[in-house]
Design a protein around this motif. Structure first.
Motif, PDB file in Angstrom:
ATOM      1  N   SER A   1      52.750  40.528  30.816  1.00  0.00           N
ATOM      2  CA  SER A   1      52.748  38.671  31.788  1.00  0.00           C
ATOM      3  C   SER A   1      50.918  38.039  31.495  1.00  0.00           C
ATOM      4  CB  SER A   1      52.656  39.351  33.344  1.00  0.00           C
ATOM      5  OG  SER A   1      52.289  38.859  33.663  1.00  0.00           O
ATOM      6  N   ALA A   2      51.471  37.023  31.332  1.00  0.00           N
ATOM      7  CA  ALA A   2      50.069  36.385  30.615  1.00  0.00           C
ATOM      8  C   ALA A   2      49.135  36.459  32.232  1.00  0.00           C
ATOM      9  CB  ALA A   2      50.498  34.675  30.778  1.00  0.00           C
ATOM     10  N   LYS A   3      49.111  36.851  33.401  1.00  0.00           N
ATOM     11  CA  LYS A   3      48.090  36.892  34.341  1.00  0.00           C
ATOM     12  C   LYS A   3      48.015  38.155  34.737  1.00  0.00           C
ATOM     13  CE  LYS A   3      46.145  34.502  38.063  1.00  0.00           C
ATOM     14  NZ  LYS A   3      45.961  33.644  38.750  1.00  0.00           N
ATOM     15  N   PRO A   4      47.530  38.919  34.810  1.00  0.00           N
ATOM     16  CA  PRO A   4      47.360  39.902  35.706  1.00  0.00           C
ATOM     17  C   PRO A   4      46.935  40.175  37.145  1.00  0.00           C
ATOM     18  CG  PRO A   4      45.759  40.197  34.441  1.00  0.00           C
ATOM     19  CD  PRO A   4      45.553  38.826  34.204  1.00  0.00           C
ATOM     20  N   PRO A   5      47.964  41.023  37.835  1.00  0.00           N
ATOM     21  CA  PRO A   5      48.295  40.495  39.184  1.00  0.00           C
ATOM     22  C   PRO A   5      47.744  40.985  40.281  1.00  0.00           C
ATOM     23  CG  PRO A   5      49.140  42.773  37.984  1.00  0.00           C
ATOM     24  CD  PRO A   5      48.465  41.992  36.761  1.00  0.00           C
ATOM     25  N   PHE A   6      46.263  41.254  39.703  1.00  0.00           N
ATOM     26  CA  PHE A   6      45.407  42.001  41.171  1.00  0.00           C
ATOM     27  C   PHE A   6      44.062  41.723  40.678  1.00  0.00           C
ATOM     28  CE2 PHE A   6      49.037  45.758  40.580  1.00  0.00           C
ATOM     29  CZ  PHE A   6      49.433  45.115  41.625  1.00  0.00           C
ATOM     30  N   SER A   7      43.466  41.520  41.249  1.00  0.00           N
ATOM     31  CA  SER A   7      41.570  40.840  41.684  1.00  0.00           C
ATOM     32  C   SER A   7      41.689  41.791  41.037  1.00  0.00           C
ATOM     33  CB  SER A   7      41.668  39.598  42.751  1.00  0.00           C
ATOM     34  OG  SER A   7      41.325  40.417  42.951  1.00  0.00           O
ATOM     35  N   TYR A   8      39.792  40.958  41.078  1.00  0.00           N
ATOM     36  CA  TYR A   8      38.693  42.361  40.579  1.00  0.00           C
ATOM     37  C   TYR A   8      38.445  43.074  42.405  1.00  0.00           C
ATOM     38  CZ  TYR A   8      35.089  44.886  37.753  1.00  0.00           C
ATOM     39  OH  TYR A   8      34.210  45.892  37.116  1.00  0.00           O
ATOM     40  N   GLU A   9      38.248  41.913  42.553  1.00  0.00           N
ATOM     41  CA  GLU A   9      37.607  42.293  43.882  1.00  0.00           C
ATOM     42  C   GLU A   9      39.032  43.629  44.940  1.00  0.00           C
ATOM     43  OE1 GLU A   9      38.046  39.600  42.724  1.00  0.00           O
ATOM     44  OE2 GLU A   9      35.809  38.964  42.845  1.00  0.00           O
ATOM     45  N   ASP A  10      39.909  43.231  44.626  1.00  0.00           N
ATOM     46  CA  ASP A  10      41.411  44.029  45.053  1.00  0.00           C
ATOM     47  C   ASP A  10      40.877  45.369  44.557  1.00  0.00           C
ATOM     48  OD1 ASP A  10      42.066  41.996  47.111  1.00  0.00           O
ATOM     49  OD2 ASP A  10      43.886  41.127  45.900  1.00  0.00           O
ATOM     50  N   CYS A  11      40.456  45.207  43.510  1.00  0.00           N
ATOM     51  CA  CYS A  11      40.408  46.224  42.815  1.00  0.00           C
ATOM     52  C   CYS A  11      39.309  46.961  43.578  1.00  0.00           C
ATOM     53  CB  CYS A  11      40.552  46.194  40.938  1.00  0.00           C
ATOM     54  SG  CYS A  11      40.590  47.840  40.430  1.00  0.00           S
ATOM     55  N   LEU A  12      38.069  46.788  43.437  1.00  0.00           N
ATOM     56  CA  LEU A  12      37.088  47.649  44.259  1.00  0.00           C
ATOM     57  C   LEU A  12      36.541  47.369  45.650  1.00  0.00           C
ATOM     58  CD1 LEU A  12      33.880  45.213  43.182  1.00  0.00           C
ATOM     59  CD2 LEU A  12      34.915  47.166  41.918  1.00  0.00           C
ATOM     60  N   LYS A  13      37.871  47.136  46.536  1.00  0.00           N
ATOM     61  CA  LYS A  13      38.050  47.556  48.193  1.00  0.00           C
ATOM     62  C   LYS A  13      38.810  48.953  47.426  1.00  0.00           C
ATOM     63  CE  LYS A  13      37.570  42.875  49.730  1.00  0.00           C
ATOM     64  NZ  LYS A  13      38.913  41.755  49.651  1.00  0.00           N
ATOM     65  N   ALA A  14      40.328  48.315  47.002  1.00  0.00           N
ATOM     66  CA  ALA A  14      40.894  49.680  46.563  1.00  0.00           C
ATOM     67  C   ALA A  14      39.969  51.020  46.707  1.00  0.00           C
ATOM     68  CB  ALA A  14      42.039  49.751  45.875  1.00  0.00           C
ATOM     69  N   ALA A  15      39.263  51.322  45.098  1.00  0.00           N
ATOM     70  CA  ALA A  15      38.625  52.253  45.243  1.00  0.00           C
ATOM     71  C   ALA A  15      38.254  53.149  46.426  1.00  0.00           C
ATOM     72  CB  ALA A  15      37.864  51.831  44.237  1.00  0.00           C
ATOM     73  N   LYS A  16      37.117  51.685  46.981  1.00  0.00           N
ATOM     74  CA  LYS A  16      36.287  51.888  48.206  1.00  0.00           C
ATOM     75  C   LYS A  16      37.358  52.797  49.244  1.00  0.00           C
ATOM     76  CE  LYS A  16      33.174  50.595  51.314  1.00  0.00           C
ATOM     77  NZ  LYS A  16      32.741  49.454  52.142  1.00  0.00           N
ATOM     78  N   LYS A  17      38.184  52.227  49.150  1.00  0.00           N
ATOM     79  CA  LYS A  17      39.347  52.787  50.602  1.00  0.00           C
ATOM     80  C   LYS A  17      39.786  54.257  50.050  1.00  0.00           C
ATOM     81  CE  LYS A  17      43.710  52.310  52.537  1.00  0.00           C
ATOM     82  NZ  LYS A  17      44.918  51.214  52.609  1.00  0.00           N
TER      83      LYS A  17
END
Length: 77
Positions: free
Chosen positions: A35-51
């Motif tokens: 798809s033209a646009k990735p589905p996840f934001s960078y901020e959500d990625c950082l939150k998931a990594a911390k979790k």
């Protein structure tokens, strides 16, 4: 030995029509991945990594790798 050769030849003959009958279009999951646009934001990625217990440094590296793969949108600067 001739029996083994005959089995291999017959297996190839049976598999050839099945290989020709395969559809040419891409599978549905491949179409979604491009798809033209990735589905996840960078901020959500950082939150998931911390979790998941990743350190801040490793989480940033991990999210940067996912940006390169196209799974995460680039961070807003």
């Amino acid at each position: 030995m001739n029996f083994v050769l005959a089995v291999v030849v017959m297996a190839g003959a049976w598999a050839a029509p099945a290989a020709v009958a395969q559809p040419v279009s891409a599978p549905p999951f491949a179409q979604h991945a491009t798809s033209a646009k990735p589905p996840f934001s960078y901020e959500d990625c950082l939150k998931a990594a911390k979790k998941h217990g990743e350190s801040a440094r490793y989480g940033k590296w991990h999210c940067d790798q996912l940006v390169k793969k196209g799974w995460v949108r680039r961070p807003k600067r």
